[in-house]
Enzyme design. Structure first.
Site, mmCIF file in Angstrom:
data_model
loop_
_atom_site.group_PDB
_atom_site.id
_atom_site.type_symbol
_atom_site.label_atom_id
_atom_site.label_comp_id
_atom_site.label_asym_id
_atom_site.label_seq_id
_atom_site.Cartn_x
_atom_site.Cartn_y
_atom_site.Cartn_z
ATOM 1 N N ASP A 153 5.163 -1.056 -9.390
ATOM 2 C CA ASP A 153 4.335 -0.766 -8.223
ATOM 3 C C ASP A 153 4.901 -1.433 -6.965
ATOM 4 O OD1 ASP A 153 2.216 0.324 -6.869
ATOM 5 O OD2 ASP A 153 0.782 -1.224 -7.454
ATOM 6 N N CYS A 191 1.462 8.148 -9.947
ATOM 7 C CA CYS A 191 1.846 6.784 -10.306
ATOM 8 C C CYS A 191 0.527 6.078 -10.584
ATOM 9 C CB CYS A 191 2.677 6.127 -9.211
ATOM 10 S SG CYS A 191 2.034 6.322 -7.526
#
Length: 342
Positions: free
Chosen positions: A240, A272
């Site tokens: 991330d 994501c």
């Protein structure tokens, strides 16, 4: 941005840009419910209609951007200051919808959101934190950018897959990173799971390399008894807010996705964790390279990113991700040029 020529890049960029030498083709498919792995793949020719002179101009322009850090910094600052015209998110932030969002800073705009058929949903709501992403045709989105499903939104996710005719899912996160949950496990590890009226069967899980794997699902609508095969490509080496350690691995991954998708007209689902940083970076790279493959004479990556941010907030979250996109595009253009008749 006008494409212009520049000096050759510094060695560090040259080595990165020249690192791509091969692509892979489909290996043996895993048998149903089997897990398998492969350590190598055969080379596959690059397919593109790029004009050689245009390719060299674009590559030169990209290299100049990567070399000139001051220019890159200013361009990123301008992108950070960019404001979309329509930014209302009232529907996403309604009391009944707020809990369906992983992050309240990345939600679907009111004017550009995937609308579920409320009567088919498990809670009769039409909201999901997902945005259709158009390239050039406003009637047919090329992608759906969405967050990783939450436990409470898994049924909504599969409803979206079904209602939008999607057959390819690009997952750019692991389920957890450094102890932080990034995405709910929204598919069965074996056998089948039922999500409202959608039955999801795991057909195969194929480990292509240490960076990604491919899962095949058999999706059934129990109301109509219709079925569909859905393929999920899961890239594992991208934390991330960061970038992958290798552009090559992501470009190989993209080629695998596009080979599976070729000839389809439905949107590709890209997610994501929040559906903005990594998802936006992947979509930016894919959109730009697709334009090039179709013979575009001019490429403006910053303008393309603004176009994405008009459709979903936060697309590409860091300067590092923007620079990674530039590097990936330069590497792929270089690979295409090497494959063209000289």
């Amino acid at each position: 941005m006008a494409v212009k020529s520049s000096d050759r890049p510094e060695p560090v960029h040259s080595s990165r840009i020249n690192s791509i030498s091969s692509q892979f083709s489909d290996g043996p498919m895993a048998s149903p419910t089997a897990r398998s792995s492969t350590s190598s793949w055969s080379e596959e020719p690059v397919q593109s209609n790029m004009d050689i002179s245009t390719g060299h101009m674009i590559l030169s322009y990209m290299e100049d951007h990567l070399k000139n850090k001051n220019r890159l910094e200013k361009e990123w600052e301008a992108l950070c200051a960019y404001q979309a015209d329509l930014t209302a998110t009232n529907i996403a932030l309604k009391e009944e919808n707020a809990a369906k969002n992983r992050s309240l800073s990345v939600v679907a705009y009111d004017h550009n959101r995937i609308i579920l058929k409320g009567e088919s949903g498990h809670d009769h709501s039409d909201y999901i934190n997902a945005s259709p992403i158009m390239d050039h045709d406003p009637r047919n989105p090329a992608y759906i950018a969405t967050q990783g499903p939450l436990p409470s939104t898994v049924a909504d996710f599969w409803q979206m897959v079904w209602e939008n005719g999607c057959v390819v899912i690009v997952m750019l996160t692991s389920l957890a990173e450094n102890g932080v949950k990034q995405c709910y496990h929204y598919w069965p590890d074996e056998g089948s799971n039922l999500y409202n009226i959608y039955e999801v069967n795991l057909v195969s899980e194929h480990i292509w390399c240490e960076d990604f794997l491919v899962r095949s699902f058999y999706l059934k609508n129990l109301q109509t008894n219709e079925t569909r095969t859905v393929t999920q490509f899961n890239f594992l080496n991208w934390n991330d807010h960061g970038v992958p350690t290798s552009t090559r691995s992501l470009l190989d991954f993209r080629r695998k996705v596009n080979k599976c998708y070729k000839g389809r007209s439905c949107p590709v689902i890209v997610h994501c964790s929040d559906g903005a940083g990594r998802s936006g970076t992947y979509i930016l790279i894919d959109m730009v390279l697709n334009k090039m493959a179709k013979g575009a004479k001019e490429i403006d990556i910053a303008a393309t990113l603004e176009h994405l941010r008009d459709q979903r907030p936060g697309m590409v979250q860091t300067k590092e991700q923007f620079e990674f996109a530039l590097t990936a595009v330069a590497e792929e253009v270089n690979a295409i040029l090497k494959a063209l008749p000289q």
